[in-house]
Enzyme design. Sequence first.
Site, mmCIF file in Angstrom:
data_model
loop_
_atom_site.group_PDB
_atom_site.id
_atom_site.type_symbol
_atom_site.label_atom_id
_atom_site.label_comp_id
_atom_site.label_asym_id
_atom_site.label_seq_id
_atom_site.Cartn_x
_atom_site.Cartn_y
_atom_site.Cartn_z
ATOM 1 N N HIS A 1 7.981 -6.340 -3.958
ATOM 2 C CA HIS A 1 7.365 -6.913 -4.980
ATOM 3 C C HIS A 1 8.128 -7.821 -5.927
ATOM 4 C CE1 HIS A 1 3.220 -5.803 -4.033
ATOM 5 N NE2 HIS A 1 3.871 -4.676 -3.170
ATOM 6 N N THR A 2 9.351 -8.084 -5.662
ATOM 7 C CA THR A 2 10.123 -8.962 -6.486
ATOM 8 C C THR A 2 9.892 -10.488 -6.029
ATOM 9 O OG1 THR A 2 11.835 -8.442 -4.956
ATOM 10 C CG2 THR A 2 11.907 -7.099 -6.999
ATOM 11 N N LEU B 1 4.888 -4.960 8.669
ATOM 12 C CA LEU B 1 6.168 -5.426 9.474
ATOM 13 C C LEU B 1 6.070 -6.978 9.469
ATOM 14 C CD1 LEU B 1 6.730 -2.529 11.971
ATOM 15 C CD2 LEU B 1 7.831 -3.007 9.747
ATOM 16 N N SER B 2 5.360 -7.738 8.864
ATOM 17 C CA SER B 2 5.075 -9.142 9.063
ATOM 18 C C SER B 2 4.611 -9.755 10.253
ATOM 19 C CB SER B 2 6.361 -9.849 8.298
ATOM 20 O OG SER B 2 6.533 -9.395 7.021
ATOM 21 N N SER B 3 3.728 -9.292 10.884
ATOM 22 C CA SER B 3 3.259 -9.791 12.134
ATOM 23 C C SER B 3 2.852 -11.158 11.757
ATOM 24 C CB SER B 3 2.089 -8.769 12.779
ATOM 25 O OG SER B 3 1.189 -8.633 12.018
ATOM 26 N N GLU C 1 0.023 -19.388 4.573
ATOM 27 C CA GLU C 1 -0.531 -18.062 4.383
ATOM 28 C C GLU C 1 -1.026 -18.208 3.007
ATOM 29 O OE1 GLU C 1 1.122 -15.177 6.018
ATOM 30 O OE2 GLU C 1 -0.029 -13.691 4.646
ATOM 31 N N ASP D 1 8.784 -12.923 3.503
ATOM 32 C CA ASP D 1 8.267 -12.314 4.967
ATOM 33 C C ASP D 1 8.759 -13.676 5.889
ATOM 34 O OD1 ASP D 1 7.392 -10.249 3.745
ATOM 35 O OD2 ASP D 1 5.450 -10.700 4.103
ATOM 36 N N TYR E 1 -2.626 -5.845 -4.016
ATOM 37 C CA TYR E 1 -1.538 -6.942 -3.774
ATOM 38 C C TYR E 1 -1.860 -8.096 -5.029
ATOM 39 C CZ TYR E 1 2.125 -9.818 -2.419
ATOM 40 O OH TYR E 1 3.405 -10.802 -1.975
#
Length: 384
Positions: A39-40, A128-130, A163, A175, A227
């Site tokens: 979250h940076t 895992l960023s699918s 995205e 990601d 988020y």
Amino acid sequence: MRRVSNDAGALVEAFHARTDQQPAGVWAAPGRVNLIGEHTDYNDGYVMPFALAQRVLMAAAPRDDGTWSVTSLNNDSTETFRAADLQPGMTGWQAYVAGVVWALEEAGYRVGGADLVLTSDVPEGAGLSSSAALECAVLAALADLNDFDIAGLERAKLARRAENAFVGAPTGLMDQAASTLCTTGHALFFDCRTAEAEQVRFDTSSAGLEILVLDTKTPHALVDSEYAARRASCEEAARLLGVAALRDVTDLDSALQRLPDPVIRRRVRHVVTENARVLQAVDVLRQGRIADLAPLLDASHASMRDDFEITVPPVDLAVETARSSGALGARMTGGGFGGCIIALVPAGDVERVGGAIARSFADAGYGPPVHFAALPSAGAQRLK
Ligand code: GLA
């Protein structure tokens, strides 16, 4: 979801069976784990992910009727769209594909129609960023099919735009940068403000260590709303402190004194200390002192649990059990509210530590987790 092969040859055969032609090429883009720096990214800060061997494979060929037809072998479904269908807010897995076409068109690229057939072994919904892997694979394929000369960083930004603005998820750049820019044997030290990237050697085996990734399989129901809430708190804090982003907080104590709200104070403390931990982790890796990552992983987890409040009980149990069964250090990785943990374990201990966590989950009444050993792998590339 069907389990399908992660093999380019099998994908070419499937492409031929479905379209009656050979693909013009095959491209791949990986999922990622984040070693540290959570979250940076949307706070203009630092991250250090590495690419997984698990990836999206995409076979593609041009078509001349202005139509994009995309088949997912995982879902056994085909979706077709044309330029007029490229409306932000589209839902379903195909939105990640259409979003990339949309982002390219918005940036002035005229994207020709294409047949796309894909398969993925990146676990879905596991943090895992699918979805970034899917976006980056589509981008790699469409850029080559159309002879677009787009540098890696620009690709990552276009995929992120898909995205954010098309799918509607307010994520940072980590990601997509990981899926595009990572290289084998390295972690990617990425400055999300300047977009400077450094490949930092990450050779766990030379240190007699391994990285265990364990998917807690916790459904992350809250992830979207929480988020967005974390992101909003960080932006509010930056506004109150009069800085462009929390990256700019240099004196944590005085910043905390100026913030009356205890929740906002905790959020700021996480981001500021996490940025500092990434910088320490980079130093540790540059000097090849991989075991010294362990206390940074542990501190990062405590910060996510107590200050950013994004862990959940199964994730905390997995981290604690990893440590009590021999891991040097462990932390949750990814956006939070479920998903995966990573643990730095002695070489050869992945199965033992993974098994201990599985037993602790059974004792606690949680469903079985899934684990694997992660090796820093290649970013998006053309395979054939
Ligand atoms: C998700 C987002 C990233 C990043 C992480 C948290 O993976 O997609 O941009 O914010 O959460 O570090």
